[in-house]
Design an enzyme around this catalytic site. Structure first.
Site, PDB file in Angstrom:
ATOM      1  NE  ARG A 158     -10.897  -9.653  -2.300  1.00 11.84           N
ATOM      2  CZ  ARG A 158     -11.192  -8.735  -3.209  1.00 11.84           C
ATOM      3  NH1 ARG A 158     -11.439  -9.082  -4.457  1.00 11.84           N
ATOM      4  NH2 ARG A 158     -11.278  -7.467  -2.883  1.00 11.84           N
ATOM      5  CE  LYS A 210      -4.014  -1.755   2.589  1.00 17.99           C
ATOM      6  NZ  LYS A 210      -5.003  -1.574   1.515  1.00 17.99           N
ATOM      7  CG  ASP A 256      -3.792  -4.108  -0.405  1.00 20.03           C
ATOM      8  OD1 ASP A 256      -3.931  -4.512   0.772  1.00 20.03           O
ATOM      9  OD2 ASP A 256      -3.928  -2.917  -0.737  1.00 20.03           O
TER      10      ASP A 256
END
Ligand code: BES
Ligand code: MN
Ligand code: ZN
Length: 491
Positions: free
Chosen positions: A346, A272, A342
Site C-alpha cells: 500500500r 515474515k 510488511d
C-alpha cells in the site's frame, strides 16, 4: 506452438491425435461417427464407465488404423445444455495437458464450436493457456524437453478464413498472459526492479510504446518517499516504471493501470516467518499483469490510450531499512506512521496512485496487487478481491471477469473500515487490526485517489496456484491480463 485452421472432416484428417468432445448426456454426430469407425469402442468405454464425458475428464486411446488420426483424445464437456465458453476453454486446456503428459506434440482439435460465436476463441485460448510451461532453470534432460509443435483447428466450412484473424487476436492475449507468468515464475534474484525496468524498455522498443523509468534520485526529488522508504533495505534500488500506449489518436484522457512490483517481500524489519517465504517472489504479480496487458493491448491495437505504472522495490530487513514507528510524508503530502513494514504494498501504491492522478488526470485508474493475506483467507484461490469508488467501473470489471473466466468478487469499502487506519501521530497508519484486512488495505489506497474513478484488484490468492488448473499449469497464473483486456475491449 504453430496454429493452423482448416475446414475438413475430422474423420478424414491424419494427425498424431484428434481431440473430440463428449457430452455426459448423449453423443453428438462426430462422437457417433468415431464410435462406429472404432467398432463401438467409445460406447463400450461409456458402458463400463471408464469414460463418461464428465467435465474436465480426458481419455486417450489409439485408433490402430481405423481412423486417419493415430489417437483419439476424448475430452469431457459435461452436460450438453451447460456448455459455454468457459467450459470449452477448460476442456481445451485439459486436452493439451493430457497431450503433454503423453508427449504428443502435434494434434488436431475438433471440439464442438456450435454454441456461442466466441467458441472458437475460447477453444484456442484454452489450448494456448494450458500448453504453458516454464523450465528455464532445469538443466537436466534438456534434450528430452517437451515442446508443443502444432495445433490444427478443424472448423466447419466457411469460417476457416476469418478464423485465422480471430486466432491471431487470441494469440496476442495469450502472449501477454505468458509474459506475466514468466515474470512471476522467475526468482527474486533474477526478476529484480532493474529486470522489470529492462522488460518494460524491451516492450516499448518492440511495440512502439514510450517508456520512462524514474530512478532513485528522481524519486527522492519528486518526493515519492513512501516508495523510496520501502526500498531502503535492499541493494536493488526502487524504481517507478511508466509505459505509455496510445491507441486512440483523440485527446481523450488515458486509463491508467498500476501494478504492485515488490520483487521480493521478506516483510522488512517486521520480518515474515521462514516457512513459505519463497512464495514472496510472486509479490510483483500486479506489475507482471500490467506489463502483460500493455503488450497484449499493443499487439491487438486496441483503440484506447493506456498508461502502465509500476512502482517497484524489494522489501528487505537491513540496517538502512525503514522500521516500525517511522513516519513518512508521502507524495500526496499525507503523513503515514509505519506500524508494520510488511504492509509495504500500500505504501508503494499510494505514491503511484497520487503520481498517476496528478500527472495524467486519467478517466479511470485500476490497480492490481498481491496486497493482503486477508484476501486469501476471505476468497481462497478462486477469485480476486475487487473494491473501488465507482459503481460503473466495478460492474464493468465484474462483467469482464465473467466473460473471460477470471473471477472477481466484490468486497464492501464502507468508510467505517477506515477507523483502524487512523494514527495518533500522523494522518494515517499503514496497518490496523487484522480484521477485514483486505478492505482496510483498500481503504488506505482510497485516501490517495481523490475523485478519480478507481478500482483495486487484490490478486494475492489468484496470482499463483499450487495445483494444476485446466488453463493454468501449477505456478504463476498470469491473472489480470485477460481480465483487463476483456475490460478494455468494452464489450
Ligand atoms: N505481499 C503480502 C501479501 C500476500 C500474502 C501476498 C500472501 C500473497 C500471498 C503483503 O505485502 C503483506 O505482507 N501483507 C500483510 C499486511 C499486514 C501486515 C497488515 C498481510 O497480509 O499479512
Ligand atoms: Mn508485505
Ligand atoms: Zn507484499
Amino acid at each position: 506452438m504453430k496454429i493452423d485452421v482448416i475446414s475438413t472432416s475430422p474423420l478424414k484428417y491424419a494427425t498424431p491425435a484428434l481431440v473430440i468432445g463428449c457430452f455426459e448426456d448423449g453423443s453428438d454426430e462426430l462422437f457417433t461417427a468415431c464410435d462406429a469407425a472404432l467398432d463401438g469402442c467409445l460406447s463400450r468405454l461409456a458402458a463400463t464407465r471408464e469414460f463418461s464425458g464428465k467435465l474436465n475428464s480426458t481419455r486417450l486411446i489409439h485408433t490402430l488404423g481405423r481412423l486417419p488420426a493415430e489417437r483419439l483424445l476424448l475430452v469431457g464437456l459435461g452436460k450438453r445444455d451447460a456448455l459455454n465458453d468457459e467450459r470449452l476453454r477448460q476442456a481445451a486446456g485439459n486436452a493439451v495437458q493430457a497431450l503433454r503428459a503423453a508427449r504428443v506434440a502435434n494434434f488436431a482439435s475438433a471440439l464442438p464450436l456450435a454454441g456461442a460465436d466466441t467458441a472458437l476463441e475460447a477453444a484456442c485460448e484454452g489450448a494456448l493457456l494450458g500448453s504453458y510451461s516454464f523450465d528455464e532453470y532445469k538443466t537436466k534432460d534438456r534434450a528430452e524437453r517437451f515442446l508443443f509443435e502444432g495445433m490444427t483447428l478443424l472448423l466447419p466450412e466457411g469460417i476457416a478464413g476469418e478464423g485465422r484473424t480471430r486466432i491471431e487476436k487470441v494469440r496476442a492475449v495469450c502472449r501477454g498472459v505468458s509474459l506475466a507468468r514468466d515474470l512471476v515464475s522467475h526468482p527474486g534474484n533474477v526478476a529484480t526492479t532493474g529486470y522489470l525496468a529492462a522488460t518494460a524498455r524491451e516492450l516499448a522498443a518492440r511495440h512502439s510504446l514510450s517508456c520512462t523509468v524514474l530512478e532513485m534520485q528522481e524519486l527522492e526529488k519528486l518526493g515519492m518517499n513512501a516508495l523510496v522508504m520501502v526500498g531502503k533495505g535492499s541493494v536493488e534500488p526502487p524504481r517507478l516504471i511508466v509505459l505509455e500506449y496510445r491507441g486512440s489518436d483523440d485527446r481523450s484522457k488515458p486509463q491508467v493501470l498500476i501494478g504492485k512490483g515488490i520483487t521480493f517481500d521478506a516483510g522488512g524489519i517486521s520480518l515474515k516467518p521462514g516457512p513459505g517465504m519463497e512464495a514472496m517472489k510472486t509479490d510483483m504479480a500486479g506489475a507482471a499483469a500490467v506489463l502483460g496487458t500493455l503488450e497484449a493491448a499493443a499487439l491487438l491495437k486496441l483503440p484506447v490510450n493506456l498508461i502502465g505504472i509500476i512502482p517497484t522495490a524489494e522489501n528487505m530487513p537491513d540496517a538502512k531499512a525503514f522500521k516500525p514507528g517511522d513516519v513518512i510524508t508521502s507524495l500526496s503530502g499525507q503523513t503515514i506512521e509505519v506500524t508494520n513494514t510488511d504492509a509495504e504494498g500500500r505504501l508503494i501504491l499510494c505514491d503511484a496512485l497520487h503520481y498517476a492522478r496528478t500527472h495524467y488526470k486519467p478517466s479511470v485508474m485500476v490497480d492490481l496487487a498481491t496486497l493482503t493475506g486477508a484476501c486469501v483467507v476471505a476468497l481462497g484461490h478462486e477469485a480476486s478481491g475487487l473494491m473501488g469508488n465507482d459503481r460503473r467501473l466495478i460492474e464493468s470489471l465484474k462483467r469482464a471477469g465473467e466473460r473471460c473466466g477470471e473471477r472477481v468478487w466484490e468486497l464492501p469499502l464502507w468508510d467505517e473500515y477506515g477507523e483502524t487506519m487512523k494514527s495518533d501521530i500522523a494522518d494515517l497508519k499503514n496497518a490496523g487490526s487484522r480484521d477485514g484486512g483486505s478492505i482496510t488495505a483498500a481503504w488506505f489506497l482510497k485516501q490517495f485517489v481523490g475523485r478519480t474513478r478507481w478500482a483495486h484488484l487484490d490478486i494475492a490468492g489468484t496470482a499463483w496456484s499450487d495445483k494444476t488448473r485446466p488453463c493454468s499449469p501449477k505456478g504463476a497464473t498470469g491473472v489480470g491480463v485477460r481480465l483487463l483486456i476483456e475490460y478494455l475491449r468494452g464489450r
